[in-house]
Design a protein around this motif. Structure first.
Motif: not given
Length: 317
Positions: A41-47, A274-276
């Protein structure tokens, strides 16, 4: 050391601990689907900030700073609400002493034979703790309605399938597949094969999964991952993209149970890597899909494709 500086460092240490614990928890508990769903839901935030938001408020749907809620959405944060702590970049300038070199990168010496120094003003970036609040912690004017990408899941199925085929970097075909696999990506043949006749949701999920393999460069010279890791990455991308599409595309029936076994001996930096990669790939596929799907809905993209095919046929005559 000033008290304010000490307090800031203590908060940053706390954030680091949250990040490490949150990253490890994502892969070592059954909360994986919840985390991915929240972070999508938050593509604009860093991982890093996605992990912090998800670990503190897994039910978050829209977060903003205190002032932004007031100025942009005309809502106020409710009394006694605790903010969600994230990391915010801070730029600042400072005078620093640097050695002097000439245009040939040779040291400039003074009359004593020592290299000259000069004071220059440089810009630096640091980080500080910041706080955001979820919409459920606020009151005020209703939020603008956000239209989902698909209006009706049944009617939208063909459009979504067509859009996924169009954004695929390689050819896609639907065939009978021996064995239990629902689909596969062949790097050697540069094609994706999806089992024909599957239910709609399974077909869409499998398509995204296989496109994920391509976008992640699995099977290429750059590929450094083992099979388990590659499957986790691709399925996580599929789940993430489906969550971003929304409107009933629930792929959570897929079992993430083996993730715990895969991750138990991995370090936090390995898990973070991997999350990045999952986030970056899911965001990229989602952006392409959104653009192409809007054209498919208005037939623009299909007409453009037909025109391109006609031109190709003309040239081949």
């Amino acid at each position: 050391m000033k008290k304010s500086t000490l307090a800031r460092e203590e908060k940053m240490n706390m954030i680091q601990e949250k990040l490490e614990a949150g990253t490890k928890e994502i892969f070592t508990t059954e909360k994986y689907k919840t985390y991915i769903s929240t972070m999508a839901k938050f593509p604009e935030y860093s991982i890093n900030n996605c992990i912090l938001i998800a670990s503190q408020c897994p039910t978050a749907t829209l977060v903003c700073g205190y002032k932004k809620w007031q100025s942009e959405f005309h809502r106020t944060v409710n009394k006694n609400e605790h903010g969600i702590m994230i990391i915010a970049p801070v730029k600042y300038k400072a005078d620093v002493e640097e050695l002097v070199y000439d245009e040939n990168s040779k040291p400039v010496l003074d009359e004593m034979g020592k290299q000259k120094k000069k004071i220059v003003n440089r810009e630096f970036q640091s980080f500080r703790p910041a706080y955001v609040f979820d919409v459920q912690q606020t009151s005020g004017e209703p939020l603008p309605t956000l239209a989902t990408m698909l209006e009706e899941s049944v009617e939208g199925y063909e459009q979504l399938k067509e859009a996924l085929i169009l954004i695929s970097p390689v050819q896609v075909s639907f065939e009978s597949i021996e064995g239990s696999a629902n689909g596969y990506y062949s790097p050697a043949e540069e094609k994706i094969v999806v089992r024909e006749g599957m239910p709609q949701l399974q077909t869409i999920k499998t398509l995204i999964h296989e496109i994920g393999h391509v976008e992640l460069k699995h099977g290429s010279e750059e590929d450094k991952f083992d099979r388990n890791t590659k499957e986790i990455q691709a399925e996580s991308v599929a789940f993430w993209v489906a969550e971003m599409i929304g409107n009933g595309l629930d792929t959570s029936e897929y079992s993430f149970g083996y993730i715990s076994g895969w991750s138990k001996d991995k370090t936090v930096p390995e898990l973070k890597e991997n999350l990045d990669l999952i986030k970056e790939t899911a965001d990229r596929i989602s952006r392409k899909l959104e653009t192409v799907l809007s054209k498919v809905k208005t037939k623009d993209y299909s007409e453009e494709k037909e025109e391109e095919e006609r031109n190709i046929r003309k040239k081949s005559r």
